[in-house]
Write a protein that holds these residues in place. Sequence first.
Motif, PDB file in Angstrom:
ATOM      1  N   TYR A  58      10.622  -6.173  -2.787  1.00  0.00           N
ATOM      2  CA  TYR A  58       9.517  -6.676  -1.970  1.00  0.00           C
ATOM      3  C   TYR A  58       8.305  -5.761  -2.089  1.00  0.00           C
ATOM      4  O   TYR A  58       7.169  -6.229  -2.248  1.00  0.00           O
ATOM      5  CB  TYR A  58       9.987  -6.769  -0.513  1.00  0.00           C
ATOM      6  N   VAL A  59       8.521  -4.463  -2.018  1.00  0.00           N
ATOM      7  CA  VAL A  59       7.427  -3.505  -2.150  1.00  0.00           C
ATOM      8  C   VAL A  59       6.752  -3.653  -3.513  1.00  0.00           C
ATOM      9  O   VAL A  59       5.513  -3.664  -3.608  1.00  0.00           O
ATOM     10  CB  VAL A  59       7.941  -2.065  -1.943  1.00  0.00           C
ATOM     11  N   ALA A  60       7.539  -3.772  -4.568  1.00  0.00           N
ATOM     12  CA  ALA A  60       6.969  -3.925  -5.906  1.00  0.00           C
ATOM     13  C   ALA A  60       6.133  -5.198  -5.999  1.00  0.00           C
ATOM     14  O   ALA A  60       5.033  -5.201  -6.571  1.00  0.00           O
ATOM     15  CB  ALA A  60       8.083  -3.947  -6.947  1.00  0.00           C
ATOM     16  N   ALA A  61       6.642  -6.287  -5.431  1.00  0.00           N
ATOM     17  CA  ALA A  61       5.911  -7.556  -5.486  1.00  0.00           C
ATOM     18  C   ALA A  61       4.603  -7.475  -4.711  1.00  0.00           C
ATOM     19  O   ALA A  61       3.551  -7.947  -5.176  1.00  0.00           O
ATOM     20  CB  ALA A  61       6.786  -8.679  -4.937  1.00  0.00           C
ATOM     21  N   LYS A  62       4.637  -6.877  -3.524  1.00  0.00           N
ATOM     22  CA  LYS A  62       3.419  -6.795  -2.717  1.00  0.00           C
ATOM     23  C   LYS A  62       2.409  -5.812  -3.321  1.00  0.00           C
ATOM     24  O   LYS A  62       1.190  -6.034  -3.214  1.00  0.00           O
ATOM     25  CB  LYS A  62       3.758  -6.414  -1.280  1.00  0.00           C
ATOM     26  N   HIS A  63       2.869  -4.740  -3.962  1.00  0.00           N
ATOM     27  CA  HIS A  63       1.942  -3.898  -4.716  1.00  0.00           C
ATOM     28  C   HIS A  63       1.284  -4.724  -5.824  1.00  0.00           C
ATOM     29  O   HIS A  63       0.096  -4.558  -6.107  1.00  0.00           O
ATOM     30  CB  HIS A  63       2.675  -2.701  -5.317  1.00  0.00           C
ATOM     31  N   LEU A  92       0.811  -1.221   0.000  1.00  0.00           N
ATOM     32  CA  LEU A  92       0.000   0.000   0.000  1.00  0.00           C
ATOM     33  C   LEU A  92       0.842   1.268   0.000  1.00  0.00           C
ATOM     34  O   LEU A  92       0.407   2.311  -0.495  1.00  0.00           O
ATOM     35  CB  LEU A  92      -0.922   0.009   1.229  1.00  0.00           C
ATOM     36  N   ILE A  93       2.027   1.191   0.602  1.00  0.00           N
ATOM     37  CA  ILE A  93       2.931   2.337   0.658  1.00  0.00           C
ATOM     38  C   ILE A  93       4.338   1.848   0.328  1.00  0.00           C
ATOM     39  O   ILE A  93       4.554   0.666   0.106  1.00  0.00           O
ATOM     40  CB  ILE A  93       2.907   3.005   2.053  1.00  0.00           C
ATOM     41  N   GLY A  94       5.285   2.746   0.306  1.00  0.00           N
ATOM     42  CA  GLY A  94       6.667   2.361   0.034  1.00  0.00           C
ATOM     43  C   GLY A  94       7.510   2.324   1.297  1.00  0.00           C
ATOM     44  O   GLY A  94       7.216   3.001   2.283  1.00  0.00           O
ATOM     45  N   TYR A  95       8.546   1.488   1.279  1.00  0.00           N
ATOM     46  CA  TYR A  95       9.558   1.460   2.319  1.00  0.00           C
ATOM     47  C   TYR A  95      10.927   1.463   1.646  1.00  0.00           C
ATOM     48  O   TYR A  95      11.109   0.824   0.592  1.00  0.00           O
ATOM     49  CB  TYR A  95       9.447   0.201   3.175  1.00  0.00           C
ATOM     50  N   ALA A  96      11.872   2.128   2.256  1.00  0.00           N
ATOM     51  CA  ALA A  96      13.227   2.141   1.706  1.00  0.00           C
ATOM     52  C   ALA A  96      13.910   0.794   1.904  1.00  0.00           C
ATOM     53  O   ALA A  96      13.623   0.065   2.856  1.00  0.00           O
ATOM     54  CB  ALA A  96      14.054   3.239   2.387  1.00  0.00           C
TER      55      ALA A  96
END
Length: 258
Positions: free
Chosen positions: A153-158, A144-148
């Motif tokens: 992982y962020v791209a996959a979960k989006h 839902l949001i980004g993390y540094a």
Amino acid sequence: MNGESLPLSGLHAVVTGGGSGIGAAVAERLAHQGARITLMGRNLARLEVQAAKLGAAFEVLDVTDENSVTAAFEAARQTSGSIRILINNAGQASSASALKTDLELWRRMVDVNLTGTWLCTRAALPDLLAHGGRVVNVASTAGLIGYAYVSAYVAAKHGVVGLTRALALELAQRGVTVNAVCPGYTDTPLLAGALDKIVSTTGRSAEEALGSLTRSNPQGRLVQPSEVADAVAWLCSPGASSITGQAVAVAGGEVMTG
């Protein structure tokens, strides 16, 4: 309460990544609601322990391997009948700066978290389309949001959240709901590994590392696996039949959606 009055009585539920953490908590919660459980995952020893606790079936699989997924889901059908509930919980998280995120790490994050979710959903779809049912994808606030330092992982979960929304629309008139739960930092073995890495790479103490994670939660704490399991169980319940295409944050107010 007798078995016939349990809300999920007789329904076959498959839980991937079911040997520990959130998956184990979800499986226990659904079993208490009357579901017949098939645990799936890569770690045989963990599956055996958890299955023994619940009186559940289990299948070893690699969610990134199409043949492994196909074989595991067919075996689950043969053992416990048509699949009516699918919990896509298997996942993996690795951190690295963008510059140090090589193609191998990128592919692993996408394969385990996103492609694995798709392969398992596709394997369950014939049963779900024939009989109706529920799909709940365990994503993350990272969907839902980004993390540094966790861009892959962020791209996959989006991607998992996007897949959830697309499938919800496609299946809305077929008796199948598709939703995601998006936990914040949760007290699981996966998180313990992340804390160890923070300690080893930054020189912080374990207490400081934990504090850096709990600060992102307005409640100032880690989410408990049982709390995620309660959200999943609600989405699987008869009362949630009109809830589909949603990404429900279980994160103490870290992410506001709506």
